[in-house]
Scaffold this active site. Structure first.
Site, PDB file in Angstrom:
ATOM      1  N   HIS A  73       0.806  -1.219   0.000  1.00 34.32           N
ATOM      2  CA  HIS A  73       0.000   0.000   0.000  1.00 34.32           C
ATOM      3  C   HIS A  73       0.844   1.277   0.000  1.00 34.32           C
ATOM      4  O   HIS A  73       0.300   2.366  -0.144  1.00 34.32           O
ATOM      5  CB  HIS A  73      -0.982  -0.022   1.179  1.00 34.32           C
ATOM      6  CG  HIS A  73      -2.165  -0.901   0.910  1.00 34.32           C
ATOM      7  ND1 HIS A  73      -3.350  -0.804   1.579  1.00 34.32           N
ATOM      8  CD2 HIS A  73      -2.343  -1.910   0.024  1.00 34.32           C
ATOM      9  CE1 HIS A  73      -4.200  -1.701   1.122  1.00 34.32           C
ATOM     10  NE2 HIS A  73      -3.612  -2.393   0.188  1.00 34.32           N
TER      11      HIS A  73
ATOM     12  N   SER B   1      -1.008  -0.756  -5.766  1.00 33.62           N
ATOM     13  CA  SER B   1      -0.920  -1.903  -6.675  1.00 33.62           C
ATOM     14  C   SER B   1      -0.255  -1.506  -7.980  1.00 33.62           C
ATOM     15  O   SER B   1      -0.392  -0.377  -8.441  1.00 33.62           O
ATOM     16  CB  SER B   1      -2.322  -2.422  -6.989  1.00 33.62           C
ATOM     17  OG  SER B   1      -2.871  -3.056  -5.874  1.00 33.62           O
TER      18      SER B   1
ATOM     19  N   LYS C 210     -15.737  -6.429  -7.406  1.00 35.59           N
ATOM     20  CA  LYS C 210     -15.108  -7.365  -8.350  1.00 35.59           C
ATOM     21  C   LYS C 210     -14.500  -8.545  -7.594  1.00 35.59           C
ATOM     22  O   LYS C 210     -14.645  -9.701  -8.013  1.00 35.59           O
ATOM     23  CB  LYS C 210     -14.034  -6.627  -9.148  1.00 35.59           C
ATOM     24  CG  LYS C 210     -13.494  -7.451 -10.299  1.00 35.59           C
ATOM     25  CD  LYS C 210     -12.438  -6.690 -11.077  1.00 35.59           C
ATOM     26  CE  LYS C 210     -11.909  -7.549 -12.209  1.00 35.59           C
ATOM     27  NZ  LYS C 210     -10.813  -6.899 -12.917  1.00 35.59           N
ATOM     28  N   ASP C 211     -13.825  -8.268  -6.480  1.00 38.57           N
ATOM     29  CA  ASP C 211     -13.253  -9.358  -5.684  1.00 38.57           C
ATOM     30  C   ASP C 211     -14.354 -10.264  -5.140  1.00 38.57           C
ATOM     31  O   ASP C 211     -14.203 -11.481  -5.099  1.00 38.57           O
ATOM     32  CB  ASP C 211     -12.444  -8.788  -4.509  1.00 38.57           C
ATOM     33  CG  ASP C 211     -11.073  -8.279  -4.943  1.00 38.57           C
ATOM     34  OD1 ASP C 211     -10.519  -8.832  -5.902  1.00 38.57           O
ATOM     35  OD2 ASP C 211     -10.570  -7.334  -4.321  1.00 38.57           O
TER      36      ASP C 211
ATOM     37  N   GLU D 156       2.448 -33.974  -2.195  1.00 38.27           N
ATOM     38  CA  GLU D 156       1.249 -33.348  -2.736  1.00 38.27           C
ATOM     39  C   GLU D 156       1.615 -32.594  -4.015  1.00 38.27           C
ATOM     40  O   GLU D 156       2.759 -32.177  -4.201  1.00 38.27           O
ATOM     41  CB  GLU D 156       0.653 -32.387  -1.713  1.00 38.27           C
ATOM     42  CG  GLU D 156       0.099 -33.089  -0.495  1.00 38.27           C
ATOM     43  CD  GLU D 156      -1.291 -33.644  -0.754  1.00 38.27           C
ATOM     44  OE1 GLU D 156      -1.388 -34.750  -1.327  1.00 38.27           O
ATOM     45  OE2 GLU D 156      -2.268 -32.994  -0.387  1.00 38.27           O
TER      46      GLU D 156
END
Lengths: 193, 436
Positions: B219, B223, B247-248, B291
């Site tokens: 921050h 971004s 949107k998220d 895995e």
């Protein structure tokens, strides 16, 4: 939420009857997420309830053939003490002689035993005051002035029908769900789920 | 932090004003994920995966705390307690399947998040620390996931623990002692289970702490964005709320739907059936595989087959850890001034080559350790290191990049012939055009 409050006309379609399409989508989406969130809580909370293996042990069978009149045994039912006691005729007489008006939690001995088995007093060994185990079921333990059970923690006194007579306890000793499978075998907790 | 045009938090309600003067938590939220955090207006769907990773961490912590209420970390009780969870605990099967597949979900979104950073140059100045903190999170995730996989105490748990702690025995002189120290014995046992359980419970909270640092560091410059051009003016940004919360939120719902399909219809698809056999110290499964999210690294580990000055085993361990350690130097290995792969045509080719290379490594890592897989992993491992140590530094010198847009808003609005008050494309684009 805040979108409804903050968004101005440039964000959505023209107002129609005061509700814009965007408001509707907003409220629908948030409601859907809210309901989904609440449903998610269900398994997270319900996992703390007794699991299937614990519930599978929620009913037990007790062999009462060795208990003589005047004797009692302590056993465990759902990890709590259970008292099984065969009353003497004298004890039954004492219990029946008490007028219901004298009792804090009025119940007759008939109501607290099974028909035809009035001499079998089966109760939880959990004092209704704060959960201690009263004395009186074991050999040589004090039974208190009313001849039933006596709780050493705060002095609650129970009579020969395990009814509260004196002391801080509010209720009679709890009678669990049970039934006679035969003359000498009792199944406790059949109705448990 | 943030841009001068960021809206300031102005509580209207008297209680909120009262609270703001005493505990400005709503102010913090408003400036971090609310209307007071301006975000580039052109972020595409690849920018959703950071939030998804945070969601995955939350799912893992919540289901994990609940599972810990029923799990028993003992040699005799661990396997049975997991079966107890599956059969007896109310909705225990659901909680365990969400937790087990949640680990895969976490790694999928995190790997996509990392590849997004690689493609769009998010690791470059001024976001080097964001990148490095992210790598720390990845390492912590790997340690947590590995220890979590040991807890069910199946065959793969046991032998996985033995093999992975065995890596440390490759260290000269002190290796054997370190392995014994890690296990608390000569082989995985109750001591191992207890410490792994303790650390498996602890590390997610450490991850949450590093996530806070990761977001904090992010921050400061804000971004990055698909053009790689830094934000210059207010018209380059939109407030995080409602634009990116919406949107998220929508994309999280979409991905959780896919996740639910996995949990409810193929809960064991990503697991290994051998882990439903209780741990047995005298019988190794025919083929030990970790895995899926460890496969590429496992392939690098196994691709060293000959001693060269140092023993092959040690080379494998060095290379495996080096594969991640290398990424810490990425901001300086790729000094190209152009950030985004969108304007780097040659870089783009090599980027997709790297993606393919890692997929090949993953495939080989999940396959038996025999030819042709060993040779393929050797070549793929070589390319992995060459990509970062040779290709990227050279590219940054010789590549002819394409012209950058002068600003984000210019790139977004190019060809639209409209003024800057047009709503950003993705706002309308996210909802279906019909039903207007």
């Amino acid at each position: 939420m805040a979108t409804v409050e903050q968004s101005d006309g440039t964000l959505g379609a023209a107002p129609e009857e005061g509700v814009r399409r965007r408001d509707f989508i907003n409220i629908a989406a948030l409601s859907f997420a809210g309901v989904g969130g609440l449903i998610t809580l269900y398994p997270l909370i319900n996992q703390m309830n007794p699991s299937a293996d614990v519930l599978a042990l929620a009913s037990i069978e007790v062999d009462i053939s060795a208990i003589k009149p005047g004797q009692a045994i302590k056993t465990l039912f759902r990890k709590q003490p259970l008292f099984v006691r065969q009353l003497t005729p004298k004890e039954i007489g004492e219990a029946d002689a008490v007028p219901l008006s004298e009792l804090r939690d009025p119940q007759t001995l008939e109501q607290r035993t099974k028909p035809g088995h009035k001499n079998w007093l089966i109760t939880m060994g959990v004092c209704t005051h704060l959960g201690c185990t009263p004395l009186g079921a074991g050999e040589g333990e004090p039974r208190g002035p009313y001849g039933g059970y006596f709780c050493p923690c705060h002095g609650s006194q129970y009579d020969t029908a395990a009814r509260i007579r004196k002391g801080p306890a509010p209720k009679n000793l709890e009678v669990p769900d049970y039934s006679f499978k035969s003359a000498t075998v009792v199944e406790v907790g059949k109705a448990a789920k | 932090m943030s841009f001068p045009w960021a809206k300031e938090y102005q509580p209207k309600h008297p209680f909120m004003r009262w609270l703001d003067q005493r505990l400005p938590l709503p102010r913090l939220a408003y400036g971090a994920v609310g209307g007071g955090y301006p975000v580039p207006r052109n972020l595409n769907y690849w920018w959703n995966f950071g939030v998804l990773a945070g969601l995955a961490l939350t799912i893992q912590i919540v289901t994990g705390i609940v599972l810990a209420m029923h799990y028993v970390p003992t040699d005799a009780g661990a396997f049975d307690s997991v079966e107890h969870i599956m059969r007896d605990v109310n909705q225990g099967w659901l909680l365990r399947y969400v937790h087990a597949n949640g680990a895969s979900f976490f790694f999928i979104v995190t790997y996509i998040h990392i590849f997004r950073g690689l493609y769009f140059g998010s690791y470059k100045a001024p976001r080097e620390l964001v990148w490095m903190l992210g790598l720390v999170i990845l390492l912590l995730m790997m340690a947590t996931a590995f220890m979590g996989y040991v807890l069910p105490w199946g065959q793969m748990s046991f032998w996985g623990a033995k093999v992975i702690t065995g890596l440390f025995s490759a260290i000269p002189w002190v290796g054997e002692s370190i392995q014994k120290w890690l296990l608390g014995g000569f082989a995985p046992d109750e001591a191992t289970l207890n410490r792994f359980f303790s650390l498996h419970y602890l590390l997610p909270f450490v991850i949450a702490g590093v996530v806070i640092l990761h977001i904090w560091a992010l921050h400061i410059p804000g971004s990055s964005n698909p053009t790689g051009v830094e934000v210059k003016a207010a018209e380059d940004t939109v407030p995080f709320h409602p634009y990116y919360t919406a949107k998220d939120g929508w994309f999280a719902a979409f991905c959780l739907t896919l996740f639910a399909l996995l949990v409810f219809f193929a809960p064991n698809a990503l697991g290994h059936s051998d882990n439903y056999i209780q741990a047995n110290p005298i019988s190794t499964p025919a083929e030990i595989v970790p895995e899926w999210y460890f496969w590429p690294f496992y392939a690098i580990l196994r691709s060293f087959t000959a001693d060269f000055i140092l023993p092959a085993k040690l080379w494998g361990v060095i290379a495996m850890f080096g594969a991640i350690a290398l990424l810490f130097f990425l901001p300086w290995l790729d000094p190209s001034p152009v950030r985004s792969g969108r304007y780097r045509p040659t870089f783009r080719i090599f980027f997709w080559l790297l993606v393919a290379d890692i997929v090949v490594l993953g495939y080989c890592g999940g396959s038996p350790a025999q030819e042709p897989y060993v040779m393929i992993s050797q070549i793929a491992a070589m390319y992995y290191f060459a990509h970062f140590l040779i290709v990227l530094p050279i590219l940054s010198w010789v590549e002819k990049t394409e012209p950058l847009p002068s600003s984000i808003s210019e790139a977004v609005l190019r060809g639209k012939g409209k003024a800057a008050d047009v709503p950003p494309a993705h706002i309308g684009g996210a909802s279906p055009a019909a039903a207007e």
